[in-house]
Enzyme design. Structure first.
Site, PDB file in Angstrom:
ATOM      1  N   ASP A  66       0.869  -1.173   0.000  1.00  0.00           N
ATOM      2  CA  ASP A  66       0.000   0.000   0.000  1.00  0.00           C
ATOM      3  C   ASP A  66       0.905   1.222   0.000  1.00  0.00           C
ATOM      4  OD1 ASP A  66      -1.659   2.149   0.570  1.00  0.00           O
ATOM      5  OD2 ASP A  66      -2.751   1.141   2.165  1.00  0.00           O
ATOM      6  N   ASN A  93       2.800   2.880 -10.602  1.00  0.00           N
ATOM      7  CA  ASN A  93       1.523   2.951 -11.307  1.00  0.00           C
ATOM      8  C   ASN A  93       0.351   3.268 -10.388  1.00  0.00           C
ATOM      9  OD1 ASN A  93      -0.556   2.128 -13.485  1.00  0.00           O
ATOM     10  ND2 ASN A  93      -0.963   0.688 -11.814  1.00  0.00           N
ATOM     11  N   TYR A 171      -6.637  15.951  -8.700  1.00  0.00           N
ATOM     12  CA  TYR A 171      -5.956  15.010  -9.587  1.00  0.00           C
ATOM     13  C   TYR A 171      -4.988  15.700 -10.548  1.00  0.00           C
ATOM     14  CZ  TYR A 171      -5.183  11.167 -12.831  1.00  0.00           C
ATOM     15  OH  TYR A 171      -4.600  10.209 -13.621  1.00  0.00           O
ATOM     16  N   LYS A 175      -0.779  15.247 -10.458  1.00  0.00           N
ATOM     17  CA  LYS A 175       0.022  14.730 -11.564  1.00  0.00           C
ATOM     18  C   LYS A 175       1.041  15.755 -12.044  1.00  0.00           C
ATOM     19  CE  LYS A 175      -1.711  10.601 -11.753  1.00  0.00           C
ATOM     20  NZ  LYS A 175      -0.886   9.414 -11.420  1.00  0.00           N
TER      21      LYS A 175
END
Length: 254
Positions: A66, A93, A171, A175
């Site tokens: 995790d 990923n 989000y 990124k």
């Protein structure tokens, strides 16, 4: 760009590999002859994914990992070190999406922190825990799975389809931060022969894109198609790039 990490005996770890793009990355790396450690937060799902890959002839090994739990990361790194002695490829990923209906002006700060915990701090946690094993490799590669939404250029250009994505607080920003972190790791690790790049798999039909599809965006690429560019950067040769941001068709703007 030539490829080198496909040599027999190379070892890769893919986080979030029990489904979607991560699963396909694990499969495609195994098809190229790598031994793949399937990292999954849920032990049962990780074992199930590994069993499917084993049935397909892949050399895979599940490990509970995790990215938001440093103890499971430490234990996974210890197990990889004991079992294989080194790590040649790390694919960060594992990621968490964001509800496109959460406007920045109405952001839930705890939810934003949670996404950064996975998408940014999780990458730091995993990468730093695995770096000692990556340094033992003759040609280590790190691939951080980013997103086109991490590109400030594509987000802000009216000519880009990403310009139409509903605004959200967490989000895209996470990124963009991951892309910046990728550059910094690349600067630090280039003298050691470790190449580090960020990759966007593009919009693929996965759980992460469900909200976008519900909002009317067409997503017609498969997870396998998205995984291909990740695998290409994970197996790039010594003449390959480091500190770049890539999509299916090549370099992308920051």
């Amino acid at each position: 760009m030539t490829e080198t990490a496909t040599r027999a005996g190379a070892v890769a770890l893919v986080t979030g590999a029990n489904k979607g793009i991560g699963y396909q990355v694990a499969l495609q790396l195994a098809e190229r002859g790598l031994t793949v450690v399937v990292g999954a937060r849920d032990p049962e799902r990780g074992r199930a994914a590994a069993d499917e890959l084993l049935a397909a002839g892949a050399d895979v090994h599940p490990v509970t990992l995790d990215v938001t739990d440093p103890e499971t990361v430490r234990q996974a790194a210890g197990w990889i070190g004991e079992r294989f002695g080194r790590l040649d490829v790390l694919v960060n990923n594992a990621g968490q999406g964001d509800d496109p209906g959460h406007l920045p002006s109405a952001a839930d700060l705890d939810a934003v922190r949670g996404i950064f915990e996975t998408n940014v701090f999780g990458v730091l946690t995993v990468t730093n825990a695995l770096l000692p094993l990556l340094h033992r490799s003759a040609a280590a590669r790190i691939v951080n799975v980013s997103s086109g939404l991490g590109s400030l250029t594509m987000q802000s250009s009216p000519d880009s389809p990403l310009y139409r994505v509903p605004p959200t607080a967490a989000y895209p920003a996470s990124k963009s931060a991951l892309n910046a972190l990728t550059v910094q790791y690349a600067h630090e690790l280039r003298p050691h022969g470790i190449l580090v790049n960020a990759v966007t798999p593009g919009p693929c039909d996965t759980d992460l894109t469900r909200d976008l599809q519900d909002a009317g965006f067409q997503v017609d690429r498969t997870a396998a198609q998205g995984a291909a560019v990740i695998v290409r950067l994970a197996t790039v040769g010594p003449d390959g790039p480091s500190g770049g941001f890539f999509g299916e068709d090549g370099p992308l703007p920051w």
